[in-house]
Motif scaffolding. Structure first.
Motif, short mmCIF file in Angstrom:
data_model
loop_
_atom_site.label_atom_id
_atom_site.label_comp_id
_atom_site.label_asym_id
_atom_site.label_seq_id
_atom_site.Cartn_x
_atom_site.Cartn_y
_atom_site.Cartn_z
N GLU A 22 1.33 12.62 31.80
CA GLU A 22 0.00 12.02 31.75
C GLU A 22 -0.21 11.17 30.49
O GLU A 22 0.35 11.45 29.44
CB GLU A 22 -1.11 13.08 31.88
CG GLU A 22 -1.09 14.15 30.84
CD GLU A 22 -0.24 15.36 31.20
OE1 GLU A 22 -0.68 16.48 30.92
OE2 GLU A 22 0.87 15.20 31.72
N ASP A 24 -3.60 10.02 29.94
CA ASP A 24 -5.05 9.97 29.85
C ASP A 24 -5.60 10.26 28.46
O ASP A 24 -6.79 10.11 28.21
CB ASP A 24 -5.68 10.91 30.87
CG ASP A 24 -5.24 12.35 30.72
OD1 ASP A 24 -4.31 12.63 29.93
OD2 ASP A 24 -5.81 13.22 31.41
N TRP A 25 -4.75 10.63 27.54
CA TRP A 25 -5.14 10.92 26.16
C TRP A 25 -5.23 9.66 25.30
O TRP A 25 -5.76 9.70 24.20
CB TRP A 25 -4.14 11.90 25.53
CG TRP A 25 -2.72 11.45 25.70
CD1 TRP A 25 -1.88 11.75 26.74
CD2 TRP A 25 -1.99 10.58 24.85
NE1 TRP A 25 -0.67 11.12 26.57
CE2 TRP A 25 -0.71 10.40 25.42
CE3 TRP A 25 -2.29 9.94 23.65
CZ2 TRP A 25 0.26 9.61 24.83
CZ3 TRP A 25 -1.31 9.15 23.06
CH2 TRP A 25 -0.05 9.00 23.66
N TYR A 28 -7.93 4.15 25.13
CA TYR A 28 -7.83 2.75 25.54
C TYR A 28 -9.21 2.13 25.66
O TYR A 28 -9.92 2.32 26.64
CB TYR A 28 -7.05 2.63 26.85
CG TYR A 28 -6.27 1.35 26.93
CD1 TYR A 28 -5.03 1.25 26.32
CD2 TYR A 28 -6.77 0.24 27.56
CE1 TYR A 28 -4.31 0.07 26.35
CE2 TYR A 28 -6.06 -0.95 27.60
CZ TYR A 28 -4.83 -1.02 27.00
OH TYR A 28 -4.12 -2.18 27.02
#
Length: 191
Positions: A22, A24-25, A28
């Motif tokens: 992943e 998603d950390w 952005y």
């Protein structure tokens, strides 16, 4: 002579993906997108591993005819459609995306040839396994890293354990409002 540049998002503790791959950390936001766009301007050919290549091939072309695409998405999709891409993979036997070159053996020799061609830099986007291979082969000339203010604790590391020391020269650094560090290093070649 063109350089090989690694562009990678990294957690503060050195991970480039979570335990299940992943991303998603990554913080952005517009500032990080602007920093990434500056790096994209230096790219003559993006380099991908199989996984990243297939993800990109299945994603970017779909944005060209998607009414929900932003102008930035469309501009980047057109850029990636038009630019010559390089895929490093032992398992792929062919590539279908236009302007894509497949390298599946003699990586150091083939990259050495590409570096001799005129043009902008060869930039690895993500692709941790390819980054590891290129680091092991001492092919990376510069590291463009964005360090997110998060400790993941586990996942895929950028720098693997039990590898030789790599010395780097800091060329520039910038702190974004989100706390992300944008770092640009030059690899010192061992004598």
């Amino acid at each position: 002579m063109r350089k090989v540049v690694l562009f990678m998002h990294v957690s503060l503790d050195g991970f480039v993906a979570g335990p299940n791959g992943e991303l998603d950390w990554i913080s952005y936001d517009q500032d990080l997108m602007d920093a990434a766009d500056e790096i994209v301007k230096t790219v003559g050919s993006p380099i991908y591993g199989r996984v990243t290549y297939q993800m990109m091939e299945n994603y970017w072309p779909t944005l060209l005819n998607n009414p929900e695409s932003t102008q930035h998405d469309i501009d980047h999709a057109n850029w990636i459609e038009d630019i010559g891409k390089i895929v490093i993979s032992k398992s792929l036997k062919e590539v279908r995306w236009n302007r894509t070159t497949l390298i599946n053996e003699n990586i150091a020799e083939e990259i050495g040839k590409l570096k001799q061609e005129p043009g902008k830099d060869l930039v690895i986007f993500g692709s941790p396994s390819i980054a590891h291979t290129f680091i092991d082969l001492d092919l990376i000339d510069e590291y463009r890293l964005t360090v997110s203010p998060i400790v993941l604790g586990r996942g895929t590391r950028l720098f693997q354990e039990d590898k030789p020391t790599k010395r780097l020269n800091l060329l520039s650094s910038k702190t974004l409002p989100s706390g992300v560090l944008v770092l640009h290093y030059e690899a010192k070649k061992e004598q």
